[in-house]
Design an enzyme around this catalytic site. Structure first.
Site, mmCIF file in Angstrom:
data_model
loop_
_atom_site.group_PDB
_atom_site.id
_atom_site.type_symbol
_atom_site.label_atom_id
_atom_site.label_comp_id
_atom_site.label_asym_id
_atom_site.label_seq_id
_atom_site.Cartn_x
_atom_site.Cartn_y
_atom_site.Cartn_z
ATOM 1 N N ASP A 33 0.851 -1.190 0.000
ATOM 2 C CA ASP A 33 0.000 0.000 0.000
ATOM 3 C C ASP A 33 0.887 1.240 0.000
ATOM 4 O O ASP A 33 1.903 1.299 0.698
ATOM 5 C CB ASP A 33 -0.922 -0.004 1.229
ATOM 6 C CG ASP A 33 -2.061 0.983 1.072
ATOM 7 O OD1 ASP A 33 -3.214 0.540 0.889
ATOM 8 O OD2 ASP A 33 -1.810 2.205 1.131
ATOM 9 N N ASN A 91 -12.832 -3.202 2.153
ATOM 10 C CA ASN A 91 -13.829 -2.145 2.244
ATOM 11 C C ASN A 91 -14.751 -2.244 1.041
ATOM 12 O O ASN A 91 -14.294 -2.421 -0.088
ATOM 13 C CB ASN A 91 -13.147 -0.778 2.265
ATOM 14 C CG ASN A 91 -12.326 -0.582 3.524
ATOM 15 O OD1 ASN A 91 -12.774 -0.922 4.614
ATOM 16 N ND2 ASN A 91 -11.123 -0.059 3.378
ATOM 17 N N GLY A 97 -16.139 2.556 3.057
ATOM 18 C CA GLY A 97 -15.041 3.494 2.820
ATOM 19 C C GLY A 97 -14.140 3.081 1.668
ATOM 20 O O GLY A 97 -12.969 3.439 1.621
ATOM 21 N N GLN A 98 -14.693 2.346 0.694
ATOM 22 C CA GLN A 98 -13.889 1.913 -0.458
ATOM 23 C C GLN A 98 -13.536 3.109 -1.327
ATOM 24 O O GLN A 98 -14.408 3.879 -1.733
ATOM 25 C CB GLN A 98 -14.674 0.881 -1.275
ATOM 26 C CG GLN A 98 -13.889 0.338 -2.470
ATOM 27 C CD GLN A 98 -14.635 -0.763 -3.217
ATOM 28 O OE1 GLN A 98 -15.746 -1.151 -2.833
ATOM 29 N NE2 GLN A 98 -14.030 -1.254 -4.278
ATOM 30 N N HIS A 104 -10.045 -5.269 -3.707
ATOM 31 C CA HIS A 104 -8.736 -5.469 -3.071
ATOM 32 C C HIS A 104 -8.948 -5.903 -1.641
ATOM 33 O O HIS A 104 -9.857 -5.434 -0.959
ATOM 34 C CB HIS A 104 -7.871 -4.203 -3.124
ATOM 35 C CG HIS A 104 -8.569 -2.960 -2.697
ATOM 36 N ND1 HIS A 104 -9.492 -2.314 -3.493
ATOM 37 C CD2 HIS A 104 -8.490 -2.226 -1.551
ATOM 38 C CE1 HIS A 104 -9.932 -1.241 -2.856
ATOM 39 N NE2 HIS A 104 -9.362 -1.170 -1.671
ATOM 40 N N HIS A 106 -6.954 -5.907 1.942
ATOM 41 C CA HIS A 106 -5.805 -5.375 2.671
ATOM 42 C C HIS A 106 -5.269 -6.479 3.580
ATOM 43 O O HIS A 106 -6.050 -7.152 4.259
ATOM 44 C CB HIS A 106 -6.215 -4.210 3.584
ATOM 45 C CG HIS A 106 -6.780 -3.025 2.878
ATOM 46 N ND1 HIS A 106 -6.088 -1.845 2.718
ATOM 47 C CD2 HIS A 106 -7.991 -2.807 2.305
ATOM 48 C CE1 HIS A 106 -6.839 -0.962 2.090
ATOM 49 N NE2 HIS A 106 -8.007 -1.517 1.830
HETATM 50 P P1 AMP Z 1 -9.811 1.330 0.078
HETATM 51 O O1 AMP Z 1 -10.211 2.482 0.946
HETATM 52 O O2 AMP Z 1 -10.094 0.004 0.707
HETATM 53 O O3 AMP Z 1 -10.374 1.463 -1.322
HETATM 54 O O4 AMP Z 1 -8.236 1.373 0.005
HETATM 55 C C1 AMP Z 1 -7.514 1.852 -1.075
HETATM 56 C C2 AMP Z 1 -6.065 1.756 -0.698
HETATM 57 O O5 AMP Z 1 -5.298 1.887 -1.867
HETATM 58 C C3 AMP Z 1 -5.581 2.829 0.292
HETATM 59 O O6 AMP Z 1 -5.039 2.193 1.451
HETATM 60 C C4 AMP Z 1 -4.516 3.583 -0.507
HETATM 61 O O7 AMP Z 1 -3.424 3.997 0.288
HETATM 62 C C5 AMP Z 1 -4.101 2.547 -1.539
HETATM 63 N N1 AMP Z 1 -3.553 3.080 -2.787
HETATM 64 C C6 AMP Z 1 -4.059 4.063 -3.567
HETATM 65 N N2 AMP Z 1 -3.278 4.255 -4.647
HETATM 66 C C7 AMP Z 1 -2.270 3.355 -4.562
HETATM 67 C C8 AMP Z 1 -1.143 3.037 -5.371
HETATM 68 N N3 AMP Z 1 -0.879 3.704 -6.508
HETATM 69 N N4 AMP Z 1 -0.300 2.056 -4.967
HETATM 70 C C9 AMP Z 1 -0.534 1.388 -3.811
HETATM 71 N N5 AMP Z 1 -1.591 1.625 -3.014
HETATM 72 C C10 AMP Z 1 -2.441 2.599 -3.374
#
Ligand code: AMP
Length: 121
Positions: A33, A91, A97-98, A104, A106
């Protein structure tokens, strides 16, 4: 909502933007991340175009599902968090909160992770 092929994780899959890759197989890609919220914070995504968990459950093949689930466990093993434990979280939608509209999971680890869900407010 329709899948947007220009979301950031689709771009990572196409290697249009860089990522620190941890694991890859025919079904999944795992990468760090960009804004880690724990000492270990890695995202695992399916290679197919799926918006979120319900979309994946509805449309993915059995092979894609099995491959994705195995990839999450394998990524955690490679990260070395299996013995101490870790958390897997996805999420979904607005309340979840997606932020990125490509499924994905985490993986968090590397310290005691505390409460599962913070208090509302
Ligand atoms: P979510 O809120 O579950 O959609 O999480 C999205 C996640 O993607 C967040 O933790 C961001 O920090 C991560 N994220 C966004 N852009 C990138 C990227 N280019 N490379 C790696 N992680 C990313």
């Amino acid at each position: 909502m329709e899948y947007d092929p220009n979301n950031v994780f689709a771009k990572i899959l196409r290697r249009e933007i860089p990522a620190k890759i941890v694991y890859e197989d025919p079904h999944a890609l795992a990468f760090h991340d960009i804004q880690p919220q724990a000492p270990v914070h890695v995202l695992v995504i399916p290679k197919g175009a799926y918006l979120d968990w319900p979309d994946f459950a509805a449309r993915a093949s059995d092979a894609e599902m099995a491959g994705f689930i195995r990839a999450v466990a394998e990524t955690a093993r490679l990260l070395g968090v299996e013995a101490a434990g870790y958390r897997v979280l996805s999420n979904i939608g607005a309340d979840g909160g997606q932020e990125v509209p490509h499924l994905h999971l985490h993986i968090f680890g590397g310290r005691k992770l505390g409460r599962m869900v913070p208090a509302a407010g």
